[in-house]
Design an enzyme around this catalytic site. Structure first.
Site, PDB file in Angstrom:
ATOM      1  N   HIS A 118      29.945  49.416  31.716  1.00  0.00           N
ATOM      2  CA  HIS A 118      30.399  50.807  31.578  1.00  0.00           C
ATOM      3  C   HIS A 118      31.134  51.024  30.257  1.00  0.00           C
ATOM      4  CE1 HIS A 118      29.221  51.163  35.769  1.00  0.00           C
ATOM      5  NE2 HIS A 118      29.346  52.472  35.650  1.00  0.00           N
ATOM      6  N   LYS A 137      32.464  51.037  45.923  1.00  0.00           N
ATOM      7  CA  LYS A 137      33.392  51.147  47.051  1.00  0.00           C
ATOM      8  C   LYS A 137      34.723  51.698  46.574  1.00  0.00           C
ATOM      9  CE  LYS A 137      35.816  46.810  46.764  1.00  0.00           C
ATOM     10  NZ  LYS A 137      37.279  46.800  46.697  1.00  0.00           N
TER      11      LYS A 137
END
Lengths: 292, 191
Positions: free
Chosen positions: B36, B103
């Site tokens: 990322h 999550k």
């Protein structure tokens, strides 16, 4: 020394792949308590299947096999240096087999050499005692739950938390609120009231070595543990933060002396994938019995 | 369980709402912290990797290299997504991502990007590494293994019946925001 290394590899395998009984019992109860048909109940069902599958396949319960932390209690005269060396060799071997993920990164270069060895990895705490018993406890603590740990310095004005047990209660519950589902709840809290910044966190982690269903010998701390557990489970955060009845499975609190100027409350969060085991060892390093 | 099959179309994704339980099948790419940051800083995806109408999975699996050079996935649960909050919106926008599996939920920037570009956040069960590894039918490829290390690499996975819950939909709803607000209010009554 080979027997010791083999014992430690087996300790790593079992810690990584098998949930201790006390934690499993708490998870089963949690599933019974959640309302059928909710996503909280679905999450706990998958967690149960996962526990069974990991044990059967001898593979990691969670892919984040965490910080590898050994706690060794040993008699006077025990060779701690050799023990630490055996622990490193065991970690390296367990990583090769896949009981541990390649999980240790050089913080400056970002390099992961795949061995899980390096400065501070693994952690080995040795503690001498007068008994002749040698015991090794192991905790594999994942990063997700480690990241939601928190340390508060009292007074904490924004939370109206003063230097008393009520102030401790407020900051501990704030930590639960901030964690939401990010630490893979339902979780377990280890808390230290007092100490310095380093020992506070250290002692808070050591609370995870207690059995989940034990009771605190100190009545005030026992009452605080029960109160935090009950209150946290009324917040509706639930498994994975999906909403639901089980936010925490347990709360363990200790106190350490502090200097007059400091009042820290240090909170460690353990995920449901609570990986800790322990063994006592014979003179040759062979496993005598399992501790959890 | 609502089946969700690759390629993931905008219509398929827009039909989902918070609380839906889905079962995902098809190709997904893992990507976490290093990936990322790299993409956010202008890095290019390696040839062979496309996230268009695809899913990025926040996951650092355990992979065992087999004698024939292929990989076997032996543990593959999600990692905490909130660390990607500074970058995710941009990656959804620039690479045409339709789903993010992770999550713990994500924040307002990701929520807004999901709404604007037609993407959903799919919450897998944290810690359920074995159940989810069973859903990985094949490890098709790996990229950036040398640069980022195994857990941070981009793994191309073929998954089947992978269970997840929609917790951020493409209509501006977030289960995480709802639960946070409700739990904050519940706590205020108990202090």
């Amino acid at each position: 020394m080979n027997a010791l290394k083999d014992s430690l590899v087996e300790l790593i395998r079992r810690t990584s792949a098998e949930i201790p009984d006390d934690v499993n019992r708490a998870l089963v109860t949690a599933l019974e308590n959640e309302k059928k048909g909710t996503i909280a109940a679905s999450a706990l069902k998958i967690i149960e299947q996962n526990i069974e599958l990991a044990k059967r396949k001898s593979q990691p319960i969670c892919q984040d096999t965490g910080s590898v932390i050994f706690y060794v209690d040993c008699p006077v005269g025990f060779d701690q240096i050799a023990c630490e060396e055996a622990a490193r060799e065991a970690v390296k071997a367990a990583t090769k087999i896949g009981y541990l993920r390649q999980n240790s990164v050089d913080s400056l270069t970002g390099k992961n050499d795949g061995t899980n060895l390096g400065p501070g990895a693994p952690v080995v705490h040795c503690h001498q005692h007068r008994s002749s018993e040698i015991s090794v406890r192991l905790m594999l603590k994942g990063g997700g739950c480690e990241n939601v740990g928190a340390q508060y310095s009292l007074p904490a004005e924004k939370l109206h938390a003063n230097r008393d047990l009520d102030g401790c209660r407020k900051v501990i519950l704030d930590a639960v609120l901030q964690a939401q589902g990010k630490g893979c709840g339902p979780g377990i809290l280890g808390v230290c009231i007092g100490g310095d910044r380093a020992t506070g966190y250290e002692y808070s982690k050591q609370q995870f070595l207690r059995m989940l269903d034990d009771r605190n010998a100190n009545p005030e701390l026992d009452a605080l543990e029960q109160d935090i557990l009950k209150t946290a489970n009324e917040l509706g955060i639930g498994p994975m933060g999906f909403g639901g009845k089980t936010t925490l499975l347990g709360v363990k609190i200790c106190a350490a002396n502090r200097v007059p100027a400091s009042f820290f409350v240090s909170i460690s969060y353990m995920c449901w994938a609570f990986r800790r085991q322990g063994v006592t060892l014979g003179a040759e390093g062979e496993i005598e019995k399992w501790l959890y | 369980m609502i089946p969700l099959t690759f390629p993931f179309t905008e219509a398929q994704v827009r039909a989902l709402k918070v609380g839906d339980e889905v079962s995902i099948s098809g190709i997904v790419f893992t990507g976490r912290d290093a990936v990322h940051k790299y993409l956010h800083e202008g890095g290019a995806l390696p040839p062979g990797v496309s996230l268009r109408d695809g899913i990025i999975y926040h996951c650092g699996p355990v992979m065992m290299k087999q004698p024939d050079g292929t990989y076997k996935c032996t543990a593959a649960g999600p990692t905490t997504s909130i660390r990607e909050e500074p970058y995710q919106w941009q990656i959804i926008r620039d690479f045409g991502v339709r789903g993010v599996i992770g999550k713990g939920g994500m924040g307002d920037k990701t929520l807004a990007a999901c709404k604007e570009h037609g993407c959903v956040y799919l919450h897998a069960i944290g810690g359920a590494a074995q159940v989810l590894a069973e859903c990985v039918k094949q490890v098709r490829n790996v990229y950036f293994a040398e640069e980022f290390g195994s857990p941070e690499a981009i793994w191309e996975l073929e998954i089947e019946n992978f269970p997840a819950v929609v917790t951020i939909d493409a209509h501006g709803h977030s289960l995480h925001k709802e639960v946070l607000a409700a739990s904050q209010a519940a706590l205020a009554e108990r202090l």
